[in-house]
Scaffold this motif. Structure first.
Motif, PDB file in Angstrom:
ATOM      1  N   VAL A 107       0.835  -1.207   0.000  1.00 11.56           N
ATOM      2  CA  VAL A 107       0.000   0.000   0.000  1.00 11.56           C
ATOM      3  C   VAL A 107       0.869   1.258   0.000  1.00 11.56           C
ATOM      4  O   VAL A 107       0.560   2.251  -0.662  1.00 11.56           O
ATOM      5  CB  VAL A 107      -0.945  -0.027   1.216  1.00 11.56           C
ATOM      6  CG1 VAL A 107      -1.593   1.337   1.438  1.00 11.56           C
ATOM      7  CG2 VAL A 107      -2.026  -1.096   1.029  1.00 11.56           C
ATOM      8  N   SER A 108       1.979   1.240   0.751  1.00  8.86           N
ATOM      9  CA  SER A 108       2.838   2.422   0.851  1.00  8.86           C
ATOM     10  C   SER A 108       3.474   2.797  -0.480  1.00  8.86           C
ATOM     11  O   SER A 108       3.905   3.942  -0.662  1.00  8.86           O
ATOM     12  CB  SER A 108       3.921   2.181   1.897  1.00  8.86           C
ATOM     13  OG  SER A 108       4.840   1.191   1.472  1.00  8.86           O
ATOM     14  N   HIS A 109       3.548   1.849  -1.415  1.00 12.35           N
ATOM     15  CA  HIS A 109       4.140   2.125  -2.717  1.00 12.35           C
ATOM     16  C   HIS A 109       3.087   2.418  -3.779  1.00 12.35           C
ATOM     17  O   HIS A 109       3.421   2.528  -4.960  1.00 12.35           O
ATOM     18  CB  HIS A 109       4.995   0.926  -3.166  1.00 12.35           C
ATOM     19  CG  HIS A 109       6.251   0.754  -2.373  1.00 12.35           C
ATOM     20  ND1 HIS A 109       6.302   0.021  -1.202  1.00 12.35           N
ATOM     21  CD2 HIS A 109       7.504   1.250  -2.570  1.00 12.35           C
ATOM     22  CE1 HIS A 109       7.536   0.047  -0.718  1.00 12.35           C
ATOM     23  NE2 HIS A 109       8.280   0.784  -1.522  1.00 12.35           N
ATOM     24  N   ASN A 110       1.813   2.549  -3.361  1.00  5.48           N
ATOM     25  CA  ASN A 110       0.734   2.846  -4.292  1.00  5.48           C
ATOM     26  C   ASN A 110      -0.035   4.051  -3.774  1.00  5.48           C
ATOM     27  O   ASN A 110      -0.719   3.974  -2.750  1.00  5.48           O
ATOM     28  CB  ASN A 110      -0.195   1.630  -4.439  1.00  5.48           C
ATOM     29  CG  ASN A 110      -1.101   1.747  -5.646  1.00  5.48           C
ATOM     30  OD1 ASN A 110      -1.644   2.816  -5.932  1.00  5.48           O
ATOM     31  ND2 ASN A 110      -1.286   0.631  -6.349  1.00  5.48           N
ATOM     32  N   CYS A 111       0.073   5.171  -4.476  1.00  3.23           N
ATOM     33  CA  CYS A 111      -0.512   6.413  -3.980  1.00  3.23           C
ATOM     34  C   CYS A 111      -2.033   6.379  -3.946  1.00  3.23           C
ATOM     35  O   CYS A 111      -2.657   7.204  -3.265  1.00  3.23           O
ATOM     36  CB  CYS A 111      -0.027   7.594  -4.826  1.00  3.23           C
ATOM     37  SG  CYS A 111      -0.591   7.562  -6.551  1.00  3.23           S
ATOM     38  N   CYS A 112      -2.651   5.466  -4.659  1.00  2.00           N
ATOM     39  CA  CYS A 112      -4.109   5.404  -4.705  1.00  2.00           C
ATOM     40  C   CYS A 112      -4.693   4.405  -3.696  1.00  2.00           C
ATOM     41  O   CYS A 112      -5.884   4.147  -3.701  1.00  2.00           O
ATOM     42  CB  CYS A 112      -4.585   5.045  -6.113  1.00  2.00           C
ATOM     43  SG  CYS A 112      -4.308   6.359  -7.320  1.00  2.00           S
ATOM     44  N   PHE A 113      -3.848   3.846  -2.852  1.00  2.00           N
ATOM     45  CA  PHE A 113      -4.315   2.918  -1.824  1.00  2.00           C
ATOM     46  C   PHE A 113      -4.221   3.600  -0.463  1.00  2.00           C
ATOM     47  O   PHE A 113      -3.201   4.209  -0.129  1.00  2.00           O
ATOM     48  CB  PHE A 113      -3.446   1.650  -1.804  1.00  2.00           C
ATOM     49  CG  PHE A 113      -3.768   0.660  -2.891  1.00  2.00           C
ATOM     50  CD1 PHE A 113      -4.456   1.034  -4.034  1.00  2.00           C
ATOM     51  CD2 PHE A 113      -3.382  -0.664  -2.763  1.00  2.00           C
ATOM     52  CE1 PHE A 113      -4.742   0.122  -5.022  1.00  2.00           C
ATOM     53  CE2 PHE A 113      -3.661  -1.590  -3.755  1.00  2.00           C
ATOM     54  CZ  PHE A 113      -4.346  -1.185  -4.889  1.00  2.00           C
ATOM     55  N   GLY A 114      -5.296   3.470   0.303  1.00  2.00           N
ATOM     56  CA  GLY A 114      -5.262   3.935   1.677  1.00  2.00           C
ATOM     57  C   GLY A 114      -4.768   2.840   2.610  1.00  2.00           C
ATOM     58  O   GLY A 114      -4.938   1.649   2.340  1.00  2.00           O
TER      59      GLY A 114
ATOM     60  N   PRO B 282      -5.615  -6.887  -6.416  1.00  2.00           N
ATOM     61  CA  PRO B 282      -6.469  -6.088  -7.309  1.00  2.00           C
ATOM     62  C   PRO B 282      -7.804  -5.718  -6.687  1.00  2.00           C
ATOM     63  O   PRO B 282      -8.441  -4.752  -7.132  1.00  2.00           O
ATOM     64  CB  PRO B 282      -6.659  -7.006  -8.521  1.00  2.00           C
ATOM     65  CG  PRO B 282      -6.458  -8.391  -7.985  1.00  2.00           C
ATOM     66  CD  PRO B 282      -5.428  -8.261  -6.912  1.00  2.00           C
ATOM     67  N   ASP B 283      -8.248  -6.437  -5.638  1.00  4.09           N
ATOM     68  CA  ASP B 283      -9.556  -6.163  -5.021  1.00  4.09           C
ATOM     69  C   ASP B 283      -9.440  -5.399  -3.712  1.00  4.09           C
ATOM     70  O   ASP B 283     -10.383  -5.407  -2.900  1.00  4.09           O
ATOM     71  CB  ASP B 283     -10.295  -7.485  -4.772  1.00  4.09           C
ATOM     72  CG  ASP B 283     -10.530  -8.267  -6.051  1.00  4.09           C
ATOM     73  OD1 ASP B 283     -10.726  -7.627  -7.109  1.00  4.09           O
ATOM     74  OD2 ASP B 283     -10.493  -9.514  -6.004  1.00  4.09           O
ATOM     75  N   TYR B 284      -8.320  -4.762  -3.477  1.00  8.41           N
ATOM     76  CA  TYR B 284      -8.149  -4.018  -2.222  1.00  8.41           C
ATOM     77  C   TYR B 284      -9.263  -2.975  -2.097  1.00  8.41           C
ATOM     78  O   TYR B 284      -9.515  -2.196  -3.019  1.00  8.41           O
ATOM     79  CB  TYR B 284      -6.780  -3.344  -2.218  1.00  8.41           C
ATOM     80  CG  TYR B 284      -6.429  -2.674  -0.921  1.00  8.41           C
ATOM     81  CD1 TYR B 284      -6.159  -3.418   0.221  1.00  8.41           C
ATOM     82  CD2 TYR B 284      -6.368  -1.283  -0.831  1.00  8.41           C
ATOM     83  CE1 TYR B 284      -5.828  -2.803   1.413  1.00  8.41           C
ATOM     84  CE2 TYR B 284      -6.037  -0.656   0.350  1.00  8.41           C
ATOM     85  CZ  TYR B 284      -5.765  -1.423   1.479  1.00  8.41           C
ATOM     86  OH  TYR B 284      -5.434  -0.806   2.667  1.00  8.41           O
ATOM     87  N   PRO B 285      -9.967  -2.928  -0.952  1.00  6.79           N
ATOM     88  CA  PRO B 285     -11.193  -2.115  -0.864  1.00  6.79           C
ATOM     89  C   PRO B 285     -10.959  -0.607  -0.746  1.00  6.79           C
ATOM     90  O   PRO B 285     -11.855   0.168  -1.074  1.00  6.79           O
ATOM     91  CB  PRO B 285     -11.876  -2.662   0.397  1.00  6.79           C
ATOM     92  CG  PRO B 285     -10.756  -3.159   1.246  1.00  6.79           C
ATOM     93  CD  PRO B 285      -9.746  -3.714   0.288  1.00  6.79           C
ATOM     94  N   GLN B 286      -9.811  -0.173  -0.271  1.00  5.46           N
ATOM     95  CA  GLN B 286      -9.610   1.249  -0.045  1.00  5.46           C
ATOM     96  C   GLN B 286      -8.662   1.804  -1.117  1.00  5.46           C
ATOM     97  O   GLN B 286      -7.480   2.019  -0.886  1.00  5.46           O
ATOM     98  CB  GLN B 286      -9.012   1.502   1.346  1.00  5.46           C
ATOM     99  CG  GLN B 286      -9.100   2.971   1.788  1.00  5.46           C
ATOM    100  CD  GLN B 286      -8.439   3.192   3.140  1.00  5.46           C
ATOM    101  OE1 GLN B 286      -7.851   2.295   3.725  1.00  5.46           O
ATOM    102  NE2 GLN B 286      -8.546   4.415   3.653  1.00  5.46           N
ATOM    103  N   GLN B 287      -9.213   2.055  -2.296  1.00  7.02           N
ATOM    104  CA  GLN B 287      -8.435   2.612  -3.389  1.00  7.02           C
ATOM    105  C   GLN B 287      -9.313   3.511  -4.213  1.00  7.02           C
ATOM    106  O   GLN B 287     -10.530   3.426  -4.201  1.00  7.02           O
ATOM    107  CB  GLN B 287      -7.848   1.491  -4.259  1.00  7.02           C
ATOM    108  CG  GLN B 287      -8.877   0.527  -4.833  1.00  7.02           C
ATOM    109  CD  GLN B 287      -8.253  -0.555  -5.691  1.00  7.02           C
ATOM    110  OE1 GLN B 287      -7.525  -0.232  -6.626  1.00  7.02           O
ATOM    111  NE2 GLN B 287      -8.530  -1.809  -5.375  1.00  7.02           N
ATOM    112  N   CYS B 288      -8.678   4.421  -4.914  1.00  5.85           N
ATOM    113  CA  CYS B 288      -9.392   5.346  -5.784  1.00  5.85           C
ATOM    114  C   CYS B 288      -8.699   5.369  -7.126  1.00  5.85           C
ATOM    115  O   CYS B 288      -7.597   4.844  -7.294  1.00  5.85           O
ATOM    116  CB  CYS B 288      -9.466   6.756  -5.175  1.00  5.85           C
ATOM    117  SG  CYS B 288      -7.879   7.606  -5.168  1.00  5.85           S
TER     118      CYS B 288
END
Length: 405
Positions: A114-121, A392-398
């Motif tokens: 998550v820390s390496h993906n800016c669109c993931f909370g 791919p199904d991580y719930p907190q993303q935009c």
């Protein structure tokens, strides 16, 4: 072949300025220039030096074993079949000690992802509840064939009085008798060399041994029509009223030095052998099914991570694996080994005194993790010794590129 009135200058011959009739260039002061004859062409608008041509094959010498020297692959020697008659090796016991992942490691891997993906909370990864973890394995089978291919063709270089190792110095070795070693096993590489005792000295085919060729810009005339006055010459300051100008390439001589022989008139012709060492790679990835579903982890992700190598074999010819616990791997090994045998034995051979095929099986740890956050159920994978994550199904993303907390 030269056409028209062009005559190459002979050694010791005095050079004279280009003339038209009895008129010198540029015209003498007060002398009325005549019009340029129609056969004086405009200069070539895009002059390019001609590329060196290839000597005619019918003029080359003939050597046993090099009857078809056109750059196509040479047939391998009979020694290739010696490797095919080797008995199959004894079966090896295959064991694995792939580590399993804990809940703490599964959460830590997801937080790092998550820390390496800016669109993931990160809140979902921190607060999620684990509902199940299926600890699985993926199997990666790979086969590499390291082959040697040889081809030969006639080549040449300008003759500068270098020593020539012609056929009078010894017999010509066959293409496969010339020793050559790759710098390292299972690394692609190409090497070229002159075949011993095939060299000879021949007149340059491009200039017929004259050392020079007709000028490609003025067509051998030494002069070109003045483009500023279109050849009429009157009141033209660029051609001084003469209507034509000296060619800028040949300087009025009508000929240029032959690039093929470097103005030497002679060529050293010889057979050049090209040796190519190539690595041909094929692989197969198999996933273990669990009670819910077969893993949907993409195969290309499995190929990029490390795992435990449980089987490795290097032989002049490997035999298909038939004792692995998962039959899909045995079947893949059988198909790929047969494919490599069919594809490469016709034009390529094994390396003398070296292994040339390698196969191995890697076991990649995979965890299929099911969890719940904020009444949302989702799953993700942790795979490889590096604990890489596929979620791919991580719930907190935009999808707007913003950062979620």
């Amino acid at each position: 072949m030269f056409h028209g009135s062009f005559q190459p200058q002979r050694q010791g011959q005095t050079q004279f300025p280009c003339t038209h009739g009895q008129q010198s260039y540029p015209p003498n002061e007060g002398q009325q220039p005549s019009r340029v004859p129609d056969d004086n062409p405009d200069e070539n608008p895009d002059p390019q030096p001609p590329s060196p041509s290839v000597p005619p094959l019918e003029e080359m010498d003939q050597f046993s074993g090099y009857e078809n020297v056109d750059g196509t692959p040479l047939q391998p020697p009979p020694s290739y079949n010696e490797a095919l008659r080797l008995p199959p090796p004894q079966s090896q016991a295959i064991t694995t000690t792939v580590p399993v992942i804990s809940e703490e490691q599964a959460r830590s891997a997801l937080l790092d992802h998550v820390s390496h993906n800016c669109c993931f909370g990160s809140k979902a990864a921190k607060k999620m509840k684990f509902t199940n973890i299926f600890r699985l394995s993926a199997f990666h089978y790979s086969l590499e064939s390291y082959t040697e291919k040889r081809s030969a063709k006639w080549d040449y270089e300008p003759y500068h009085d270098q020593v020539i190792g012609g056929s009078f110095n010894g017999s010509v070795p066959s293409p496969w008798d010339i020793e050559a070693r790759p710098p390292a096993l299972f690394q692609s590489n190409t090497e070229t060399m002159e075949v011993p005792h095939t060299a000879s000295i021949k007149p340059c085919h491009d200039c017929i041994g004259l050392s020079r060729k007709r000028c490609y810009k003025c067509g051998g005339r030494g002069m070109t029509r003045c483009k500023w006055c279109n050849g009429n010459g009157y009141d033209c300051t660029f051609c001084h009223g003469y209507g034509k100008k000296r060619c800028s390439v040949c300087k009025g001589h009508g000929h240029t030095a032959c690039n093929t022989c470097n103005a030497r008139g002679k060529l050293k012709c010889f057979i050049r052998l090209t040796i190519e060492w190539n690595v041909h790679h094929d692989d197969y990835v198999d996933h273990v099914e669990h009670v819910v579903e077969r893993t949907s982890l993409p195969d290309e992700l499995i190929r990029t991570v490390s795992g435990e190598t449980v089987f490795k074999q290097e032989l002049p010819r490997v035999w298909p694996i038939n004792h692995f616990p998962h039959e899909n791997i045995n079947e893949a090994s059988k198909n790929l080994v047969q494919r490599h045998l069919n594809d490469f034995q016709a034009t390529q051979k094994s390396l003398l005194n070296n292994f040339f095929q390698r196969q191995k099986i890697r076991v990649i740890p995979v965890a299929s993790i099911y969890s719940n956050w904020n009444n949302n159920s989702f799953s993700y994978f942790v795979y490889g010794f590096e604990h890489k994550v596929h979620a791919p199904d991580y719930p907190q993303q935009c999808s707007c590129g913003c950062t979620l907390l």
